[in-house]
Design an enzyme around this catalytic site. Sequence first.
Site, PDB file in Angstrom:
ATOM      1  N   LYS A 241       4.870   9.483   8.518  1.00 16.94           N
ATOM      2  CA  LYS A 241       4.767   8.953   9.885  1.00 16.94           C
ATOM      3  C   LYS A 241       5.813   9.536  10.847  1.00 16.94           C
ATOM      4  CE  LYS A 241       2.474   4.838   8.067  1.00 16.94           C
ATOM      5  NZ  LYS A 241       1.070   4.900   8.350  1.00 16.94           N
TER       6      LYS A 241
ATOM      7  N   TYR B 262       0.868  -1.182   0.000  1.00 18.34           N
ATOM      8  CA  TYR B 262       0.000   0.000   0.000  1.00 18.34           C
ATOM      9  C   TYR B 262       0.899   1.224   0.000  1.00 18.34           C
ATOM     10  CZ  TYR B 262      -3.459   3.415   1.674  1.00 18.34           C
ATOM     11  OH  TYR B 262      -4.281   4.504   1.811  1.00 18.34           O
TER      12      TYR B 262
ATOM     13  N   ASP C 192       9.469   2.800  -0.665  1.00 22.36           N
ATOM     14  CA  ASP C 192       8.453   3.485   0.128  1.00 22.36           C
ATOM     15  C   ASP C 192       8.748   3.179   1.591  1.00 22.36           C
ATOM     16  OD1 ASP C 192       6.322   4.467   1.468  1.00 22.36           O
ATOM     17  OD2 ASP C 192       4.784   3.552   0.195  1.00 22.36           O
TER      18      ASP C 192
HETATM   19  C1  LIG Z   1       4.031   2.217   3.141  1.00 22.23           C
HETATM   20  C2  LIG Z   1       3.028   3.320   3.098  1.00 22.23           C
HETATM   21  N1  LIG Z   1       3.083   4.204   2.098  1.00 22.23           N
HETATM   22  C3  LIG Z   1       2.221   5.226   2.008  1.00 22.23           C
HETATM   23  C4  LIG Z   1       1.241   5.397   2.954  1.00 22.23           C
HETATM   24  C5  LIG Z   1       0.292   6.554   2.825  1.00 22.23           C
HETATM   25  O1  LIG Z   1       0.521   7.468   3.840  1.00 22.23           O
HETATM   26  P1  LIG Z   1      -0.666   8.459   4.314  1.00 22.23           P
HETATM   27  O2  LIG Z   1      -1.678   7.624   4.995  1.00 22.23           O
HETATM   28  O3  LIG Z   1       0.066   9.412   5.237  1.00 22.23           O
HETATM   29  O4  LIG Z   1      -1.159   9.135   3.103  1.00 22.23           O
HETATM   30  C6  LIG Z   1       1.151   4.500   4.032  1.00 22.23           C
HETATM   31  C7  LIG Z   1       0.110   4.616   5.075  1.00 22.23           C
HETATM   32  O5  LIG Z   1      -0.969   4.989   4.953  1.00 22.23           O
HETATM   33  C8  LIG Z   1       2.069   3.441   4.092  1.00 22.23           C
HETATM   34  O6  LIG Z   1       2.010   2.555   5.070  1.00 22.23           O
HETATM   35  N1  LIG Z   2      -1.875   0.842   6.793  1.00 23.99           N
HETATM   36  C1  LIG Z   2      -2.232   2.232   6.738  1.00 23.99           C
HETATM   37  C2  LIG Z   2      -0.987   3.038   6.770  1.00 23.99           C
HETATM   38  O1  LIG Z   2       0.062   2.599   7.045  1.00 23.99           O
HETATM   39  C3  LIG Z   2      -3.117   2.553   7.875  1.00 23.99           C
HETATM   40  C4  LIG Z   2      -3.477   3.988   7.959  1.00 23.99           C
HETATM   41  C5  LIG Z   2      -4.818   4.243   7.361  1.00 23.99           C
HETATM   42  O2  LIG Z   2      -5.047   3.848   6.221  1.00 23.99           O
HETATM   43  O3  LIG Z   2      -5.620   4.868   8.039  1.00 23.99           O
END
Ligand SMILES: Cc1ncc(COP(=O)(O)O)c(C=O)c1O
Ligand SMILES: N[C@H](C=O)CCC(=O)O
Length: 426
Positions: free
Chosen positions: A265, A142, A237
Amino acid sequence: MTRNADLFARARHRLPGGVNSPVRAFRSVGGEPFFTARAEGPYLWDVDGQRYIDYVGSWGPMIAGHNHPAIREAVARAIGNGLSFGTPCEAEVTMAETICRLVPSVEVVRMVNSGTEATMSAIRVARGATGRSRIVKFEGCYHGHGDAFLVKAGSGALTFGLPDSPGVPKPLADLTLTLPFNDFEAATTLFERHGDEIAGLIVEPVVGNANCILPRDGYLQHLRELCTRYGTILIFDEVMTGFRVALGGAQERFGIRPDLTTFGKVIGGGMPVGAYGGRRDLMEQVAPAGPIYQAGTLSGNPVAMAAGLASLALVQEPGFHARLEAKTIALTDGLQAAADEAGLPFSTTRIGGMFGLYFNRDHVDSYAKAMASDAAMFKRFFHGMLARGVYLAPSAFEAGFMSIAHADADISATIDAARETMREIG
Ligand SMILES: Cc1ncc(COP(=O)(O)O)c(C=O)c1O
Ligand SMILES: N[C@H](C=O)CCC(=O)O
Protein backbone atom coordinates in the site's frame (compact mmCIF):
# COMPACT_ATOMS: atom_id res chain seq x y z
CA MET A 1 -28.65 3.58 -19.23
CA THR A 2 -25.88 5.43 -17.34
CA ARG A 3 -22.24 4.94 -18.37
CA ASN A 4 -21.67 3.18 -15.01
CA ALA A 5 -24.46 0.70 -15.70
CA ASP A 6 -23.24 0.11 -19.24
CA LEU A 7 -19.66 -0.52 -18.08
CA PHE A 8 -20.80 -2.89 -15.35
CA ALA A 9 -22.90 -4.87 -17.82
CA ARG A 10 -19.84 -5.22 -20.09
CA ALA A 11 -17.56 -6.01 -17.14
CA ARG A 12 -19.83 -8.76 -15.82
CA HIS A 13 -19.61 -10.50 -19.16
CA ARG A 14 -15.79 -10.69 -19.20
CA LEU A 15 -14.56 -10.40 -15.60
CA PRO A 16 -15.55 -12.69 -12.70
CA GLY A 17 -18.35 -10.77 -10.96
CA GLY A 18 -17.45 -7.78 -13.12
CA VAL A 19 -14.35 -6.90 -11.09
CA ASN A 20 -10.69 -7.69 -10.58
CA SER A 21 -10.91 -7.87 -6.78
CA PRO A 22 -14.05 -9.06 -4.98
CA VAL A 23 -14.86 -6.33 -2.42
CA ARG A 24 -15.16 -3.75 -5.20
CA ALA A 25 -18.27 -5.44 -6.52
CA PHE A 26 -20.67 -4.04 -3.84
CA ARG A 27 -22.10 -7.55 -3.41
CA SER A 28 -22.49 -7.33 0.35
CA VAL A 29 -24.13 -3.90 0.28
CA GLY A 30 -26.14 -4.50 -2.89
CA GLY A 31 -26.36 -2.31 -5.97
CA GLU A 32 -23.73 -1.77 -8.60
CA PRO A 33 -20.23 -0.38 -8.15
CA PHE A 34 -19.34 2.92 -9.75
CA PHE A 35 -16.51 3.15 -12.27
CA THR A 36 -13.98 5.85 -11.47
CA ALA A 37 -12.92 8.20 -14.23
CA ARG A 38 -10.47 10.30 -12.22
CA ALA A 39 -9.29 11.06 -8.71
CA GLU A 40 -7.77 14.11 -7.04
CA GLY A 41 -7.05 14.84 -3.36
CA PRO A 42 -9.85 13.34 -1.23
CA TYR A 43 -12.22 12.93 -4.20
CA LEU A 44 -13.20 10.37 -6.81
CA TRP A 45 -15.32 11.21 -9.86
CA ASP A 46 -17.27 8.45 -11.55
CA VAL A 47 -17.80 8.10 -15.30
CA ASP A 48 -21.20 9.82 -14.98
CA GLY A 49 -19.58 12.88 -13.39
CA GLN A 50 -20.68 12.27 -9.78
CA ARG A 51 -18.08 13.36 -7.17
CA TYR A 52 -17.47 11.36 -3.98
CA ILE A 53 -15.51 12.18 -0.82
CA ASP A 54 -13.44 9.01 -0.65
CA TYR A 55 -12.62 7.14 2.58
CA VAL A 56 -11.30 4.05 0.79
CA GLY A 57 -8.21 5.65 -0.71
CA SER A 58 -7.57 2.75 -3.10
CA TRP A 59 -7.71 0.52 0.02
CA GLY A 60 -4.94 2.37 1.80
CA PRO A 61 -2.16 3.58 -0.47
CA MET A 62 -3.51 7.11 -1.05
CA ILE A 63 -2.54 8.45 2.37
CA ALA A 64 -1.45 11.75 0.81
CA GLY A 65 -4.62 12.03 -1.26
CA HIS A 66 -5.23 10.98 -4.85
CA ASN A 67 -2.97 12.04 -7.70
CA HIS A 68 -0.56 13.92 -5.42
CA PRO A 69 1.67 16.13 -7.61
CA ALA A 70 4.89 14.99 -5.91
CA ILE A 71 4.09 11.32 -6.62
CA ARG A 72 2.85 12.03 -10.13
CA GLU A 73 5.99 14.01 -10.96
CA ALA A 74 8.29 11.33 -9.49
CA VAL A 75 6.58 8.75 -11.67
CA ALA A 76 6.88 10.97 -14.76
CA ARG A 77 10.61 11.46 -14.11
CA ALA A 78 11.14 7.70 -13.63
CA ILE A 79 9.19 6.85 -16.78
CA GLY A 80 11.51 9.14 -18.72
CA ASN A 81 14.33 6.67 -18.00
CA GLY A 82 12.45 3.49 -18.93
CA LEU A 83 9.73 1.29 -17.47
CA SER A 84 11.63 -1.76 -16.24
CA PHE A 85 15.26 -2.80 -16.35
CA GLY A 86 15.52 -6.34 -14.98
CA THR A 87 18.80 -5.27 -13.40
CA PRO A 88 19.31 -3.65 -10.00
CA CYS A 89 18.64 0.10 -9.89
CA GLU A 90 19.45 2.84 -7.42
CA ALA A 91 15.85 3.50 -6.37
CA GLU A 92 15.57 -0.03 -4.90
CA VAL A 93 18.55 0.63 -2.67
CA THR A 94 17.15 3.96 -1.53
CA MET A 95 13.80 2.29 -0.87
CA ALA A 96 15.42 -0.46 1.22
CA GLU A 97 17.45 2.09 3.19
CA THR A 98 14.35 4.23 3.77
CA ILE A 99 12.24 1.33 5.06
CA CYS A 100 15.06 0.12 7.34
CA ARG A 101 15.57 3.62 8.74
CA LEU A 102 11.88 4.21 9.44
CA VAL A 103 11.16 0.72 10.82
CA PRO A 104 14.21 -0.30 12.86
CA SER A 105 13.19 -3.97 13.34
CA VAL A 106 13.73 -4.30 9.58
CA GLU A 107 17.44 -4.81 9.03
CA VAL A 108 17.21 -6.32 5.54
CA VAL A 109 14.25 -6.07 3.16
CA ARG A 110 13.14 -7.65 -0.15
CA MET A 111 10.80 -5.80 -2.51
CA VAL A 112 7.91 -7.69 -4.15
CA ASN A 113 4.83 -6.67 -6.16
CA SER A 114 1.91 -6.97 -3.73
CA GLY A 115 0.99 -7.48 -0.09
CA THR A 116 0.03 -11.07 -0.91
CA GLU A 117 3.50 -11.83 -2.23
CA ALA A 118 5.03 -10.23 0.86
CA THR A 119 3.05 -12.36 3.33
CA MET A 120 3.51 -15.58 1.34
CA SER A 121 7.25 -14.98 1.25
CA ALA A 122 7.48 -14.10 4.94
CA ILE A 123 5.79 -17.37 5.84
CA ARG A 124 8.23 -19.24 3.61
CA VAL A 125 11.13 -17.61 5.47
CA ALA A 126 9.59 -18.56 8.83
CA ARG A 127 9.16 -22.17 7.68
CA GLY A 128 12.58 -22.34 6.04
CA ALA A 129 14.38 -20.85 9.01
CA THR A 130 12.69 -22.94 11.69
CA GLY A 131 12.23 -26.20 9.77
CA ARG A 132 8.63 -26.23 11.09
CA SER A 133 5.43 -26.33 9.03
CA ARG A 134 2.56 -24.93 11.06
CA ILE A 135 1.59 -21.27 11.13
CA VAL A 136 -0.84 -19.30 13.27
CA LYS A 137 -3.17 -16.59 12.04
CA PHE A 138 -6.16 -14.81 13.58
CA GLU A 139 -9.85 -15.07 12.78
CA GLY A 140 -10.89 -12.15 10.59
CA CYS A 141 -7.33 -11.21 9.67
CA TYR A 142 -6.57 -11.04 5.96
CA HIS A 143 -3.07 -11.44 4.63
CA GLY A 144 -3.84 -11.58 0.92
CA HIS A 145 -5.01 -14.57 -1.04
CA GLY A 146 -2.12 -17.00 -0.50
CA ASP A 147 -3.33 -20.56 0.20
CA ALA A 148 -2.08 -20.58 3.77
CA PHE A 149 -4.11 -17.50 4.66
CA LEU A 150 -7.53 -18.40 3.29
CA VAL A 151 -8.51 -19.97 6.57
CA LYS A 152 -11.01 -17.95 8.64
CA ALA A 153 -9.90 -14.97 6.54
CA GLY A 154 -11.16 -11.39 6.73
CA SER A 155 -11.81 -8.70 4.10
CA GLY A 156 -13.70 -9.86 0.98
CA ALA A 157 -13.45 -13.48 2.13
CA LEU A 158 -15.41 -12.55 5.26
CA THR A 159 -17.70 -10.13 3.41
CA PHE A 160 -18.83 -12.86 1.05
CA GLY A 161 -19.02 -15.58 3.71
CA LEU A 162 -16.07 -17.41 2.11
CA PRO A 163 -13.44 -17.29 4.85
CA ASP A 164 -12.12 -20.68 3.68
CA SER A 165 -11.68 -21.14 -0.06
CA PRO A 166 -12.17 -24.12 -2.35
CA GLY A 167 -8.88 -24.73 -4.13
CA VAL A 168 -6.82 -24.68 -0.97
CA PRO A 169 -5.79 -28.30 -0.40
CA LYS A 170 -6.94 -29.57 2.99
CA PRO A 171 -3.49 -30.76 4.07
CA LEU A 172 -2.22 -27.22 3.49
CA ALA A 173 -5.16 -25.55 5.27
CA ASP A 174 -4.60 -27.94 8.19
CA LEU A 175 -1.18 -26.41 8.71
CA THR A 176 -2.82 -23.06 9.51
CA LEU A 177 -4.00 -22.80 13.11
CA THR A 178 -6.32 -19.93 14.00
CA LEU A 179 -6.87 -17.89 17.12
CA PRO A 180 -9.42 -15.28 18.23
CA PHE A 181 -7.70 -11.88 18.24
CA ASN A 182 -7.32 -10.24 21.67
CA ASP A 183 -7.88 -13.51 23.58
CA PHE A 184 -4.80 -13.91 25.80
CA GLU A 185 -5.68 -17.31 27.16
CA ALA A 186 -6.47 -18.92 23.80
CA ALA A 187 -3.01 -17.94 22.55
CA THR A 188 -1.29 -19.33 25.64
CA THR A 189 -3.20 -22.61 25.37
CA LEU A 190 -2.46 -23.04 21.67
CA PHE A 191 1.26 -22.49 22.21
CA GLU A 192 1.30 -24.87 25.20
CA ARG A 193 -0.11 -27.57 22.90
CA HIS A 194 1.65 -26.82 19.61
CA GLY A 195 4.36 -24.21 20.28
CA ASP A 196 7.23 -26.46 19.19
CA GLU A 197 5.58 -27.07 15.79
CA ILE A 198 4.76 -23.45 14.94
CA ALA A 199 7.08 -21.80 12.40
CA GLY A 200 5.45 -18.40 12.39
CA LEU A 201 2.62 -16.37 13.83
CA ILE A 202 1.26 -13.70 11.50
CA VAL A 203 -0.98 -10.93 12.77
CA GLU A 204 -2.43 -7.63 11.64
CA PRO A 205 -1.43 -5.62 14.74
CA VAL A 206 -4.59 -3.58 14.18
CA VAL A 207 -7.14 -5.79 12.44
CA GLY A 208 -8.20 -3.72 9.45
CA ASN A 209 -9.86 -6.55 7.56
CA ALA A 210 -12.64 -7.18 10.07
CA ASN A 211 -13.37 -3.45 10.15
CA CYS A 212 -10.85 -1.93 12.63
CA ILE A 213 -10.10 -3.82 15.83
CA LEU A 214 -7.43 -2.41 18.13
CA PRO A 215 -5.25 -4.69 20.25
CA ARG A 216 -6.07 -4.81 23.97
CA ASP A 217 -3.39 -3.44 26.30
CA GLY A 218 -0.49 -5.90 26.43
CA TYR A 219 -1.89 -8.28 23.82
CA LEU A 220 0.79 -7.79 21.16
CA GLN A 221 3.45 -8.04 23.90
CA HIS A 222 1.86 -11.32 24.97
CA LEU A 223 2.21 -12.64 21.41
CA ARG A 224 5.82 -11.44 21.32
CA GLU A 225 6.59 -13.31 24.55
CA LEU A 226 4.95 -16.53 23.39
CA CYS A 227 6.84 -16.44 20.08
CA THR A 228 10.14 -15.80 21.84
CA ARG A 229 9.52 -18.61 24.35
CA TYR A 230 8.65 -21.19 21.67
CA GLY A 231 11.11 -20.13 18.94
CA THR A 232 8.28 -19.02 16.63
CA ILE A 233 8.86 -16.19 14.15
CA LEU A 234 6.58 -13.24 14.94
CA ILE A 235 5.38 -11.60 11.72
CA PHE A 236 3.59 -8.27 11.83
CA ASP A 237 1.53 -7.80 8.69
CA GLU A 238 1.79 -4.03 8.32
CA VAL A 239 0.54 -3.94 4.75
CA MET A 240 -2.30 -1.73 6.01
CA THR A 241 -0.92 -0.21 9.23
CA GLY A 242 2.60 0.49 7.91
CA PHE A 243 3.36 4.24 7.74
CA ARG A 244 -0.37 4.84 8.44
CA VAL A 245 -0.91 4.42 12.18
CA ALA A 246 2.50 6.02 12.85
CA LEU A 247 5.60 6.69 10.77
CA GLY A 248 7.15 3.47 12.10
CA GLY A 249 3.83 1.59 11.83
CA ALA A 250 1.97 -0.31 14.53
CA GLN A 251 5.22 -1.72 15.90
CA GLU A 252 6.39 1.79 16.75
CA ARG A 253 3.02 2.75 18.16
CA PHE A 254 2.77 -0.31 20.43
CA GLY A 255 6.50 -0.70 21.14
CA ILE A 256 6.91 -4.27 19.83
CA ARG A 257 9.81 -5.61 17.76
CA PRO A 258 8.57 -8.37 15.44
CA ASP A 259 11.03 -10.73 13.72
CA LEU A 260 9.61 -10.07 10.26
CA THR A 261 7.29 -7.38 8.86
CA THR A 262 5.31 -7.22 5.64
CA PHE A 263 4.44 -4.01 3.81
CA GLY A 264 2.41 -2.84 0.82
CA LYS A 265 0.00 0.00 0.00
CA VAL A 266 1.70 3.25 1.24
CA ILE A 267 5.19 2.11 0.13
CA GLY A 268 3.90 2.02 -3.45
CA GLY A 269 2.09 5.36 -3.45
CA GLY A 270 -0.59 3.75 -5.67
CA MET A 271 1.69 1.47 -7.73
CA PRO A 272 1.67 -2.33 -7.23
CA VAL A 273 4.32 -2.93 -4.53
CA GLY A 274 4.96 -5.03 -1.44
CA ALA A 275 7.96 -5.80 0.74
CA TYR A 276 8.99 -8.13 3.52
CA GLY A 277 11.91 -7.75 5.85
CA GLY A 278 13.20 -8.07 9.35
CA ARG A 279 16.03 -9.70 11.28
CA ARG A 280 19.26 -9.90 9.29
CA ASP A 281 19.88 -13.54 10.27
CA LEU A 282 16.46 -14.49 8.84
CA MET A 283 16.52 -12.35 5.71
CA GLU A 284 20.01 -13.49 4.81
CA GLN A 285 18.56 -16.94 4.33
CA VAL A 286 16.65 -15.62 1.29
CA ALA A 287 18.13 -16.41 -2.17
CA PRO A 288 20.69 -15.59 -3.41
CA ALA A 289 22.16 -14.82 0.04
CA GLY A 290 20.71 -18.11 1.31
CA PRO A 291 18.68 -21.13 0.18
CA ILE A 292 15.06 -19.94 0.68
CA TYR A 293 13.82 -19.18 -2.81
CA GLN A 294 11.77 -16.15 -3.78
CA ALA A 295 11.96 -14.06 -6.95
CA GLY A 296 10.05 -11.60 -9.17
CA THR A 297 10.44 -10.35 -12.76
CA LEU A 298 9.22 -6.84 -11.89
CA SER A 299 10.30 -6.71 -8.24
CA GLY A 300 11.95 -3.38 -7.41
CA ASN A 301 10.47 -1.85 -10.56
CA PRO A 302 11.95 1.66 -11.01
CA VAL A 303 8.60 3.39 -11.60
CA ALA A 304 7.00 1.75 -8.57
CA MET A 305 10.04 2.60 -6.45
CA ALA A 306 9.85 6.23 -7.54
CA ALA A 307 6.15 6.43 -6.58
CA GLY A 308 6.83 4.70 -3.27
CA LEU A 309 9.77 6.90 -2.36
CA ALA A 310 7.70 10.02 -3.09
CA SER A 311 4.89 8.66 -0.93
CA LEU A 312 7.31 7.90 1.91
CA ALA A 313 8.81 11.39 1.60
CA LEU A 314 5.36 12.88 2.13
CA VAL A 315 4.60 10.86 5.27
CA GLN A 316 7.96 11.95 6.73
CA GLU A 317 6.96 15.62 6.65
CA PRO A 318 6.98 17.01 10.21
CA GLY A 319 3.62 16.59 11.95
CA PHE A 320 2.12 14.44 9.19
CA HIS A 321 0.74 11.71 11.43
CA ALA A 322 -0.47 14.10 14.15
CA ARG A 323 -2.46 16.00 11.52
CA LEU A 324 -3.75 12.81 9.96
CA GLU A 325 -4.92 11.45 13.30
CA ALA A 326 -6.61 14.75 14.23
CA LYS A 327 -8.69 14.38 11.05
CA THR A 328 -9.62 10.81 11.95
CA ILE A 329 -10.66 11.90 15.43
CA ALA A 330 -12.76 14.80 14.09
CA LEU A 331 -14.56 12.46 11.69
CA THR A 332 -15.24 9.63 14.12
CA ASP A 333 -16.32 12.01 16.92
CA GLY A 334 -18.70 13.73 14.49
CA LEU A 335 -20.17 10.44 13.28
CA GLN A 336 -20.64 9.25 16.85
CA ALA A 337 -22.46 12.49 17.76
CA ALA A 338 -24.71 12.10 14.69
CA ALA A 339 -25.55 8.52 15.67
CA ASP A 340 -26.26 9.54 19.27
CA GLU A 341 -28.62 12.28 18.06
CA ALA A 342 -30.45 9.72 15.90
CA GLY A 343 -30.51 7.21 18.78
CA LEU A 344 -28.71 4.53 16.75
CA PRO A 345 -26.56 1.77 18.22
CA PHE A 346 -23.13 2.85 16.98
CA SER A 347 -19.51 2.86 17.99
CA THR A 348 -16.22 3.71 16.36
CA THR A 349 -12.59 2.71 16.65
CA ARG A 350 -9.64 4.69 15.34
CA ILE A 351 -5.89 4.89 15.26
CA GLY A 352 -3.71 7.17 13.15
CA GLY A 353 -5.20 7.35 9.69
CA MET A 354 -7.59 4.41 9.97
CA PHE A 355 -10.98 3.93 11.60
CA GLY A 356 -13.84 1.48 12.12
CA LEU A 357 -17.59 2.18 12.10
CA TYR A 358 -19.87 -0.35 13.79
CA PHE A 359 -23.61 -0.41 14.16
CA ASN A 360 -23.10 -1.83 17.61
CA ARG A 361 -23.63 -0.10 20.97
CA ASP A 362 -20.60 -1.88 22.45
CA HIS A 363 -17.00 -0.94 21.94
CA VAL A 364 -15.81 -3.54 19.40
CA ASP A 365 -12.56 -5.22 20.40
CA SER A 366 -13.07 -8.73 19.10
CA TYR A 367 -14.00 -10.49 15.91
CA ALA A 368 -17.13 -11.87 17.62
CA LYS A 369 -18.34 -8.36 18.46
CA ALA A 370 -17.53 -7.14 14.93
CA MET A 371 -19.65 -9.96 13.57
CA ALA A 372 -22.50 -9.11 15.98
CA SER A 373 -22.85 -5.59 14.52
CA ASP A 374 -25.97 -4.74 12.53
CA ALA A 375 -24.97 -5.48 8.91
CA ALA A 376 -28.40 -4.54 7.50
CA MET A 377 -28.16 -1.09 9.07
CA PHE A 378 -24.63 -0.69 7.71
CA LYS A 379 -26.00 -1.38 4.21
CA ARG A 380 -28.61 1.35 4.53
CA PHE A 381 -26.01 3.72 5.93
CA PHE A 382 -23.58 2.95 3.10
CA HIS A 383 -26.17 3.70 0.42
CA GLY A 384 -27.45 6.82 2.17
CA MET A 385 -23.90 8.16 2.30
CA LEU A 386 -23.15 7.19 -1.30
CA ALA A 387 -26.28 9.00 -2.48
CA ARG A 388 -24.98 12.08 -0.63
CA GLY A 389 -21.56 11.86 -2.31
CA VAL A 390 -19.56 10.03 0.37
CA TYR A 391 -17.81 6.78 -0.50
CA LEU A 392 -17.18 4.42 2.42
CA ALA A 393 -15.81 0.90 1.98
CA PRO A 394 -18.63 -1.22 0.51
CA SER A 395 -18.45 -3.77 3.32
CA ALA A 396 -19.01 -3.81 7.09
CA PHE A 397 -15.64 -5.59 7.44
CA GLU A 398 -13.22 -3.07 5.99
CA ALA A 399 -11.43 -0.26 7.80
CA GLY A 400 -11.92 3.32 6.66
CA PHE A 401 -8.91 5.35 5.54
CA MET A 402 -8.25 9.03 6.12
CA SER A 403 -5.88 11.00 3.92
CA ILE A 404 -3.99 14.20 4.65
CA ALA A 405 -5.92 15.76 1.74
CA HIS A 406 -9.29 15.55 3.56
CA ALA A 407 -9.96 19.16 4.54
CA ASP A 408 -12.12 20.27 7.50
CA ALA A 409 -14.87 21.10 4.99
CA ASP A 410 -14.83 17.53 3.62
CA ILE A 411 -15.07 16.11 7.10
CA SER A 412 -17.93 18.47 8.04
CA ALA A 413 -19.75 17.60 4.81
CA THR A 414 -19.34 13.91 5.66
CA ILE A 415 -20.75 14.41 9.14
CA ASP A 416 -23.70 16.42 7.75
CA ALA A 417 -24.40 13.60 5.28
CA ALA A 418 -24.22 11.08 8.14
CA ARG A 419 -26.65 13.14 10.26
CA GLU A 420 -29.23 13.12 7.46
CA THR A 421 -28.63 9.45 6.63
CA MET A 422 -28.83 8.32 10.22
CA ARG A 423 -32.10 10.21 10.76
CA GLU A 424 -33.44 8.45 7.66
CA ILE A 425 -32.39 4.92 8.65
CA GLY A 426 -33.05 5.22 12.40
C1 LIG B 1 -3.18 -6.62 6.12
C2 LIG B 1 -3.11 -7.02 4.68
N1 LIG B 1 -2.20 -7.92 4.30
C3 LIG B 1 -2.08 -8.30 3.03
C4 LIG B 1 -2.90 -7.78 2.05
C5 LIG B 1 -2.73 -8.23 0.63
O1 LIG B 1 -2.24 -7.19 -0.14
P1 LIG B 1 -2.51 -7.18 -1.73
O2 LIG B 1 -3.96 -6.92 -1.92
O3 LIG B 1 -1.62 -6.04 -2.20
O4 LIG B 1 -2.06 -8.48 -2.25
C6 LIG B 1 -3.86 -6.82 2.40
C7 LIG B 1 -4.78 -6.23 1.41
O5 LIG B 1 -5.24 -6.73 0.48
C8 LIG B 1 -3.96 -6.44 3.75
O6 LIG B 1 -4.87 -5.56 4.13
N1 LIG C 1 -9.16 -5.39 2.53
C1 LIG C 1 -8.45 -5.56 1.29
C2 LIG C 1 -7.07 -5.07 1.48
O1 LIG C 1 -6.72 -4.43 2.40
C3 LIG C 1 -9.16 -4.82 0.23
C4 LIG C 1 -8.46 -4.86 -1.08
C5 LIG C 1 -9.04 -5.90 -1.97
O2 LIG C 1 -9.15 -7.05 -1.55
O3 LIG C 1 -9.35 -5.56 -3.10
